[in-house]
Design an enzyme around this catalytic site. Sequence first.
Site, PDB file in Angstrom:
ATOM      1  N   ASP A  67      86.460   9.128  11.047  1.00 37.03           N
ATOM      2  CA  ASP A  67      86.918  10.370  10.522  1.00 37.03           C
ATOM      3  C   ASP A  67      87.833  10.155   9.210  1.00 37.03           C
ATOM      4  O   ASP A  67      88.347   9.123   8.665  1.00 37.03           O
ATOM      5  CB  ASP A  67      87.671  11.091  11.586  1.00 37.03           C
ATOM      6  CG  ASP A  67      88.694  10.327  12.559  1.00 37.03           C
ATOM      7  OD1 ASP A  67      89.056   9.079  12.013  1.00 37.03           O
ATOM      8  OD2 ASP A  67      88.997  10.553  13.558  1.00 37.03           O
ATOM      9  N   ASP A 136      95.610  14.430  23.578  1.00 38.90           N
ATOM     10  CA  ASP A 136      94.748  15.578  24.373  1.00 38.90           C
ATOM     11  C   ASP A 136      93.492  15.158  24.800  1.00 38.90           C
ATOM     12  O   ASP A 136      92.784  15.984  25.169  1.00 38.90           O
ATOM     13  CB  ASP A 136      94.807  16.616  23.412  1.00 38.90           C
ATOM     14  CG  ASP A 136      94.114  16.413  22.249  1.00 38.90           C
ATOM     15  OD1 ASP A 136      93.695  15.447  21.895  1.00 38.90           O
ATOM     16  OD2 ASP A 136      93.770  17.347  21.302  1.00 38.90           O
ATOM     17  N   HIS A 138      91.353  13.765  22.760  1.00 41.80           N
ATOM     18  CA  HIS A 138      90.197  13.536  21.783  1.00 41.80           C
ATOM     19  C   HIS A 138      89.874  12.095  21.454  1.00 41.80           C
ATOM     20  O   HIS A 138      90.413  11.131  21.604  1.00 41.80           O
ATOM     21  CB  HIS A 138      90.600  14.293  20.355  1.00 41.80           C
ATOM     22  CG  HIS A 138      91.907  13.744  19.905  1.00 41.80           C
ATOM     23  ND1 HIS A 138      92.801  14.276  19.502  1.00 41.80           N
ATOM     24  CD2 HIS A 138      91.947  12.476  19.205  1.00 41.80           C
ATOM     25  CE1 HIS A 138      93.747  13.558  18.558  1.00 41.80           C
ATOM     26  NE2 HIS A 138      92.920  12.354  18.440  1.00 41.80           N
ATOM     27  N   GLU A 143      87.851  17.712  18.934  1.00 39.11           N
ATOM     28  CA  GLU A 143      89.220  18.338  19.620  1.00 39.11           C
ATOM     29  C   GLU A 143      88.594  19.189  20.658  1.00 39.11           C
ATOM     30  O   GLU A 143      87.621  19.327  20.941  1.00 39.11           O
ATOM     31  CB  GLU A 143      89.921  19.164  18.690  1.00 39.11           C
ATOM     32  CG  GLU A 143      90.424  18.505  17.501  1.00 39.11           C
ATOM     33  CD  GLU A 143      91.708  17.769  17.864  1.00 39.11           C
ATOM     34  OE1 GLU A 143      92.095  17.642  19.192  1.00 39.11           O
ATOM     35  OE2 GLU A 143      92.637  17.537  17.048  1.00 39.11           O
TER      36      GLU A 143
END
Length: 301
Positions: A67, A136, A138, A143
């Site tokens: 990314d 979280d 990811h 996401e």
Amino acid sequence: MEVVVLPTYVEMSRAAAQIVAEVLNTKPNAVLGMATGSTPLGLYQELVRMHREEGLDFTQVTTFNLDEYVGLRPNHPQSYHFFMHENFFKHVNIPPGNIYIPSGTTSNYRSFCEWYERRIKECGGIDVQILGIGSDGHIAFNEPGSSLSSRTRLKTLAQSTIEDNARFFERRDDVPIYAITMGVGTILEARTLVLLASGQNKAAAVAAMVEGPVTSMSPTGSVVPASRSGAAAQLQPCQAATKCSAANTSTGLADASAVPGPLVPADSSAQFTPGWKWISATRSMMRASPPSVSSHPSPSR
Ligand code: F6R
């Protein structure tokens, strides 16, 4: 898949580097999937050491990064281009033309993402994909709500990710809110996944990834409020391997039992596909500093 809990961040990093080295020893022209963030820094340092001291050769290697932030130029100190060149690429002998990192500044994101997917396929697919995991849950920047079959695309970052990343930026307003990221589907096509996690703040995400349901949205109360794209690692096909390593240090998990919910050994959970999986847990906060980056041309240019 296999879960390995190791005592220290250094041991986790060495074990991960050993996996990469073994792949390169049997397939010198392997395609590596690279991650950024604090977690894989020790792995990159160990690979650099192996290159310098043991002659680990990268001349035939191709790399694809997971990314990049949208809006950051390759020489921005917080861009993933910068991070990779500073922490890894400039220390090893990968030909610059074999290095692929999503462009954060392309004028045509859709076309860039299609090209990126195409290049991965043209290069034969990813042999080993290195992954971290967000607090979280990811993986890459997939996401909450990311489709499990998603491909490389433009993605809005979750608020929790923006908050996690704010520590790297001078002002909160400087934190990017978009990224280009490989999709969960793209990642799952890698032949081997090596997922590293370290630190107390990853414990809930690791537990959810190992034992939780495979879902793109998995609200589970206050601990891990959203995405569990990491749990998609459980879907890794039999012929591929997923390894997940959890290391523990005084700053990380005290031991596996510190992970909320049982962290089961790989062989005791029927929900796991065969192969292996490896998780790690320790926190080592370091980040890139100085420059020197070559950006990969986008197809829109
Ligand atoms: C980075 C990436 C992210 C990170 C994750 C954990 O390329 O894909 O998913 O792996 O945000 O980041 P750290 O390791 O900094 O906790």
